[in-house]
Design a protein around this motif. Structure first.
Motif, PDB file in Angstrom:
ATOM      1  N   MET A   1       0.929  -1.255  -0.082  1.00 57.00           N
ATOM      2  CA  MET A   1       0.024  -0.001   0.079  1.00 57.00           C
ATOM      3  C   MET A   1       0.960   1.272   0.204  1.00 57.00           C
ATOM      4  O   MET A   1       1.948   1.321   0.814  1.00 57.00           O
ATOM      5  CB  MET A   1      -1.067  -0.045   1.346  1.00 57.00           C
ATOM      6  CG  MET A   1      -2.104   0.747   1.210  1.00 57.00           C
ATOM      7  SD  MET A   1      -3.095   0.862   2.570  1.00 57.00           S
ATOM      8  CE  MET A   1      -2.359   2.256   3.505  1.00 57.00           C
ATOM      9  N   SER A   2       0.580   2.005  -0.723  1.00 60.74           N
ATOM     10  CA  SER A   2       1.294   3.383  -0.813  1.00 60.74           C
ATOM     11  C   SER A   2       1.287   4.106   0.497  1.00 60.74           C
ATOM     12  O   SER A   2       0.201   4.364   1.121  1.00 60.74           O
ATOM     13  CB  SER A   2       0.596   4.604  -1.717  1.00 60.74           C
ATOM     14  OG  SER A   2       0.544   3.858  -3.010  1.00 60.74           O
ATOM     15  N   GLN A   3       2.387   4.562   1.072  1.00 60.46           N
ATOM     16  CA  GLN A   3       2.354   5.385   2.044  1.00 60.46           C
ATOM     17  C   GLN A   3       3.105   6.923   2.147  1.00 60.46           C
ATOM     18  O   GLN A   3       3.950   6.987   1.257  1.00 60.46           O
ATOM     19  CB  GLN A   3       3.268   4.328   2.986  1.00 60.46           C
ATOM     20  CG  GLN A   3       2.494   3.370   3.799  1.00 60.46           C
ATOM     21  CD  GLN A   3       3.528   2.853   4.892  1.00 60.46           C
ATOM     22  OE1 GLN A   3       4.603   2.416   4.547  1.00 60.46           O
ATOM     23  NE2 GLN A   3       2.966   2.746   6.017  1.00 60.46           N
ATOM     24  N   THR A   4       2.851   7.735   2.985  1.00 64.55           N
ATOM     25  CA  THR A   4       3.660   8.901   2.892  1.00 64.55           C
ATOM     26  C   THR A   4       4.950   8.694   3.784  1.00 64.55           C
ATOM     27  O   THR A   4       4.890   7.889   4.616  1.00 64.55           O
ATOM     28  CB  THR A   4       2.823  10.119   3.499  1.00 64.55           C
ATOM     29  OG1 THR A   4       2.430   9.832   4.837  1.00 64.55           O
ATOM     30  CG2 THR A   4       1.427  10.332   2.934  1.00 64.55           C
ATOM     31  N   VAL A 231      10.555  16.904   6.159  1.00 65.68           N
ATOM     32  CA  VAL A 231      10.959  16.988   4.657  1.00 65.68           C
ATOM     33  C   VAL A 231      11.730  15.529   4.058  1.00 65.68           C
ATOM     34  O   VAL A 231      12.395  15.178   4.980  1.00 65.68           O
ATOM     35  CB  VAL A 231      12.075  18.101   4.477  1.00 65.68           C
ATOM     36  CG1 VAL A 231      12.445  18.337   2.944  1.00 65.68           C
ATOM     37  CG2 VAL A 231      11.522  19.532   4.677  1.00 65.68           C
ATOM     38  N   ALA A 232      11.334  15.182   3.102  1.00 62.86           N
ATOM     39  CA  ALA A 232      11.874  14.002   2.372  1.00 62.86           C
ATOM     40  C   ALA A 232      13.512  13.799   2.582  1.00 62.86           C
ATOM     41  O   ALA A 232      14.056  14.896   1.983  1.00 62.86           O
ATOM     42  CB  ALA A 232      11.489  13.295   1.289  1.00 62.86           C
ATOM     43  N   PRO A 233      14.049  12.923   3.262  1.00 62.05           N
ATOM     44  CA  PRO A 233      15.593  13.065   2.962  1.00 62.05           C
ATOM     45  C   PRO A 233      16.134  12.664   1.660  1.00 62.05           C
ATOM     46  O   PRO A 233      15.464  11.927   0.737  1.00 62.05           O
ATOM     47  CB  PRO A 233      16.148  11.612   4.117  1.00 62.05           C
ATOM     48  CG  PRO A 233      14.786  10.907   4.221  1.00 62.05           C
ATOM     49  CD  PRO A 233      13.722  11.865   3.874  1.00 62.05           C
ATOM     50  N   ARG A 264      10.977   8.150   1.109  1.00 66.23           N
ATOM     51  CA  ARG A 264      10.300   9.153   0.564  1.00 66.23           C
ATOM     52  C   ARG A 264       8.632   8.643   0.128  1.00 66.23           C
ATOM     53  O   ARG A 264       8.341   7.663   0.119  1.00 66.23           O
ATOM     54  CB  ARG A 264      10.870   9.335  -1.057  1.00 66.23           C
ATOM     55  CG  ARG A 264      12.089   9.741  -1.232  1.00 66.23           C
ATOM     56  CD  ARG A 264      12.384  10.240  -2.574  1.00 66.23           C
ATOM     57  NE  ARG A 264      11.828  11.367  -3.068  1.00 66.23           N
ATOM     58  CZ  ARG A 264      12.388  12.439  -2.692  1.00 66.23           C
ATOM     59  NH1 ARG A 264      13.504  12.665  -2.090  1.00 66.23           N
ATOM     60  NH2 ARG A 264      11.845  13.745  -3.260  1.00 66.23           N
ATOM     61  N   THR A 265       7.786   9.768   0.307  1.00 63.84           N
ATOM     62  CA  THR A 265       6.518   9.573   0.118  1.00 63.84           C
ATOM     63  C   THR A 265       6.167   8.874  -1.347  1.00 63.84           C
ATOM     64  O   THR A 265       6.685   9.243  -2.387  1.00 63.84           O
ATOM     65  CB  THR A 265       5.618  10.766   0.047  1.00 63.84           C
ATOM     66  OG1 THR A 265       5.834  11.467   1.312  1.00 63.84           O
ATOM     67  CG2 THR A 265       4.174  10.623  -0.321  1.00 63.84           C
ATOM     68  N   ASP A 266       5.615   7.726  -1.344  1.00 63.44           N
ATOM     69  CA  ASP A 266       5.206   7.065  -2.612  1.00 63.44           C
ATOM     70  C   ASP A 266       4.239   8.063  -3.551  1.00 63.44           C
ATOM     71  O   ASP A 266       3.486   8.856  -3.114  1.00 63.44           O
ATOM     72  CB  ASP A 266       4.549   5.846  -2.414  1.00 63.44           C
ATOM     73  CG  ASP A 266       5.314   4.926  -1.246  1.00 63.44           C
ATOM     74  OD1 ASP A 266       6.403   4.803  -1.722  1.00 63.44           O
ATOM     75  OD2 ASP A 266       4.648   3.941  -0.683  1.00 63.44           O
ATOM     76  N   PHE A 271      -2.956  12.395   0.956  1.00 59.82           N
ATOM     77  CA  PHE A 271      -2.739  13.293   2.022  1.00 59.82           C
ATOM     78  C   PHE A 271      -4.239  13.666   2.462  1.00 59.82           C
ATOM     79  O   PHE A 271      -5.066  13.742   1.503  1.00 59.82           O
ATOM     80  CB  PHE A 271      -1.913  14.399   1.640  1.00 59.82           C
ATOM     81  CG  PHE A 271      -0.402  14.268   1.556  1.00 59.82           C
ATOM     82  CD1 PHE A 271       0.591  14.428   2.790  1.00 59.82           C
ATOM     83  CD2 PHE A 271       0.225  13.713   0.388  1.00 59.82           C
ATOM     84  CE1 PHE A 271       1.652  14.118   2.644  1.00 59.82           C
ATOM     85  CE2 PHE A 271       1.272  13.218   0.593  1.00 59.82           C
ATOM     86  CZ  PHE A 271       2.354  13.548   1.522  1.00 59.82           C
ATOM     87  N   ASP A 272      -4.417  13.872   3.591  1.00 58.91           N
ATOM     88  CA  ASP A 272      -5.591  14.279   4.109  1.00 58.91           C
ATOM     89  C   ASP A 272      -5.958  15.911   3.546  1.00 58.91           C
ATOM     90  O   ASP A 272      -6.966  16.301   3.681  1.00 58.91           O
ATOM     91  CB  ASP A 272      -5.827  14.200   5.700  1.00 58.91           C
ATOM     92  CG  ASP A 272      -5.550  12.909   6.264  1.00 58.91           C
ATOM     93  OD1 ASP A 272      -6.455  12.007   5.842  1.00 58.91           O
ATOM     94  OD2 ASP A 272      -4.639  12.540   6.886  1.00 58.91           O
TER      95      ASP A 272
END
Lengths: 462, 214
Positions: A1-4, A231-233, A264-266, A271-272
């Motif tokens: 499942m895709s995740q943030t 912030v994504a590394p 990283r976010t997929d 997002f909500d």
């Protein structure tokens, strides 16, 4: 499942989850300061020890004097610093007290020493813990009882927050800095705009930022109500972490980086809430009121409460204007100031001091200016670069490291009904002292205002 | 922890929004030891003038609200600093609960751990309750029932929601540390797996000691 990004860090730290939706999260790193006194008293009252002292680190920041040493403090302030030292040695927690080479603001030394790493869960008894999210950590502030809980168990109960993404597009105009970006974001979404959420900052402006700039942005997530901001590394992050004293090295570092890349976010993660910022970055921002959401472009005029939208908002704005001693329609740049503060966990890093020094070279201060580097390491670096001489030649005071005038707990205060331009994070009623009138701005804007004696547009000096 | 099941008490209206924790208790009072109590510091700079005299306009300085135990206030109450002393000050003054449209997240958690109930209701309902308790004709008594998740004011019943573990801790007066310590085996088992997967996250002593430290 895709995740943030946030969901990945969260789920990898979930020890258990109850049927009612409470998660017990594992805490990788716990940072403490003098405010830990209440929590440690609670441990003592309950005959509890510190569960993982080697994952706990301390620094003295809230009460430390920025000049004159311990003797310059009142008895009860001094006691806070001394109790901290005693507690740290009693529990065997590695800590940097006043007078040590690495002492500094907890949110400055964490990243600086490599105590903060991507993908970790980090907590601290201070709301600006959101700062550490700049490295891709899930980092949030907690209260004294939760500090005691983490000290005793190395875990914390949390309910899953919602995820918000703030995408910052376009590019920064000259004179516009990371501080202006986060002030623009807060002005757009409001002080409660991200309550119950964790913010992920994304988009080309964030990606192009240095880690220090990202730290400034994430620092003020709490001022929009968010517990955490991250912030994504990326390559910038990995280069920053490398060679930090407490960071992994060699094969272990390579193994860590490989894992950090997966955070990283997929692409199809949801997002909500999604916010986009692009048209708001044309000018330096500065606040006129008593919440950070009152930031407006420095070349603007103070808004009319009649345009606030509701009777409650109108009253709120009017109260803020009364407290600030300002009137609707006044040009912000005409407002005379009494003092300037450059420092804090928001803007006390070396890049902030370089930006302020670039401006300080252009003239001499017309009002008292206090410069407090975020840590003694930042102070040493600044001195190696000669920034201290630039400041002192411009009439700025060059001090020691600590929270200083951001919160005034060490006695560095703004006077009653005196007006400051400050690089800190809160312009709340009474924050910098009883009756103090605070305008939040970037280090460059603060230095420019110091040279002019009134709120100034830094672009006019270049 | 102090139990909270039902409370019936006088309520005081403070409808302003964004009352942050710096306003609830100014930073200069935080160095006072917890055991000395913080009730007298509550809303200090708003309640008292520069000479320390009561400001007659402040709601808590009015006789009608002097013994209030429930505060009804505006959105984003308790935002800002994580200082738990904000909750101590409210509780030491005598408050048991605060009703608002929204709260700062850290304040909300701090409150629950201290047997102090933050009640979230929609903005229009909070305005309605402020109207009732502010009116000279109205009765400013409110009843809050955490078991049934209802609040009664001015002859009306309002429903609120609060989830899971922290509600249970409040209802039963449970200590969260004692509760978590019943999960020590799970924490330790998790930790072993976690550090196998991410060995760089564990004990940093070895790396640190090989560095030049000051």
């Amino acid at each position: 499942m895709s995740q943030t990004l946030f969901e990945k860090v969260w789920s990898s730290h979930e020890i258990l989850r109850t049927e009612d939706g409470d998660s017990l999260l594992y805490v990788d790193r716990h940072l403490v300061h003098e405010g830990s006194r209440t929590a440690i008293d609670k441990l003592d009252d309950n005959q509890l020890g510190v569960a993982r002292r080697h994952q706990t680190f301390g620094t003295a920041d809230h009460y430390v004097p920025t000049q004159g040493g311990l003797d310059s403090l009142a008895v009860d302030q001094r006691k806070m610093v001394e109790t901290f030292d005693a507690n740290m040695s009693r529990f065997g927690i590695e800590a940097w007290g006043l007078g040590t080479r690495r002492q500094g603001i907890v949110h400055v030394i964490g990243p600086e020493l490599g105590l903060t790493l991507p993908g970790m869960v980090l907590v601290c008894g201070d709301s600006h813990t959101s700062t550490h999210g700049a490295l891709g950590a899930l980092a949030f502030g907690i209260g004294a009882s939760e500090v005691a809980h983490v000290l005793a168990t190395q875990a914390i109960w949390q309910r899953t927050p919602k995820a918000m993404r703030v995408s910052v597009n376009g590019r920064l105009a000259p004179g516009v800095f990371a501080k202006d970006v986060i002030l623009a974001i807060i002005a757009k979404i409001g002080t409660g705009g991200a309550t119950g959420h964790v913010i992920e900052y994304a988009g080309p402006v964030i990606e192009a930022m240095s880690i220090e700039e990202r730290l400034t942005v994430c620092n003020m997530s709490i001022e929009a109500g968010a517990r955490a901001g991250l912030v994504a590394p990326d390559e910038t992050t990995f280069a920053y972490v490398r060679d930090r004293p407490f960071a992994p090295t060699g094969e272990m570092l390579e193994q860590a980086i490989a894992y950090w890349r997966s955070l990283r976010t997929d692409t199809d993660a949801r997002f909500d809430a999604e916010i986009t910022i692009d048209q708001e970055l044309h000018a330096p921002m500065i606040t006129w009121g008593t919440t950070p959401e009152t930031a407006i472009p420095v070349d603007g005029t103070i808004p009319d409460p009649e345009s606030a939208g509701s009777p409650e908002r109108r009253d709120e704005w009017q109260r803020a204007l009364d407290y600030m001693g300002l009137a609707a329609g006044e040009r912000l740049q005409d407002v005379q100031i009494d003092q300037v503060f450059i420092g804090s966990c928001t803007n006390g890093r070396i890049e902030d001091l370089r930006a302020a020094a670039e401006v300080a070279k252009k003239g001499r201060a017309r009002v008292p200016v206090l410069v407090s580097p975020g840590s003694m390491s930042v102070r040493a670096q600044a001195e190696a670069e000669g920034l201290d001489r630039i400041f002192t030649e411009a009439g700025f005071e060059w001090r020691g490291a600590g929270c200083s005038m951001c919160v005034g707990m060490n006695g560095d205060l703004v006077g009653f009904q005196k007006r400051s331009v400050s690089t800190s994070n809160r312009n709340f009623v009474g924050r910098q002292g009883v009756g103090a009138r605070t305008h939040l701005a970037s280090p460059a804007s603060a230095a420019a205002s110091a040279l002019c004696g009134h709120i100034a547009d830094v672009r006019s000096l270049f | 922890m102090r139990q909270f099941v039902t409370v019936t008490a006088k309520a005081a209206p403070m409808p302003a929004a964004n009352i942050d924790t710096d306003q609830i208790i100014p930073a200069r009072f935080l160095r006072r030891p917890r055991k000395e109590g913080y009730g007298d510091c509550l809303f200090y700079d708003a309640r008292f003038d520069e000479a320390g005299r009561e400001r007659p306009g402040h709601v808590l300085n009015q006789e009608r609200y002097a013994d209030a135990q429930i505060l009804v206030t505006g959105r984003n109450f308790g935002s800002g600093s994580s200082r738990e002393a904000a909750v101590y000050a409210l509780a030491d003054y005598g408050f048991r609960a605060v009703v608002a449209p929204s709260f700062g997240d850290i304040f909300f958690n701090n409150a629950l751990i201290n047997g102090f109930l933050p009640v979230r209701l929609p903005e229009e309902e909070v305005s309605e309750i402020v109207g009732v308790i502010s009116s000279d004709a109205g009765d400013n008594t409110i009843r809050i029932d955490l078991e049934k998740l209802i609040l009664e004011a001015g002859g009306k019943t309002y429903r609120f929601h609060i989830d899971g573990l922290k509600r249970r801790c409040l209802l039963e007066g449970l200590d969260d540390i004692a509760l978590t310590r019943t999960h020590t085996d799970e924490i330790e088992a998790f930790e072993r797996r976690h550090f196998e997967r991410m060995p760089w996250l564990g004990d940093r002593r070895r790396t640190a000691e090989s560095q030049d430290r000051g």
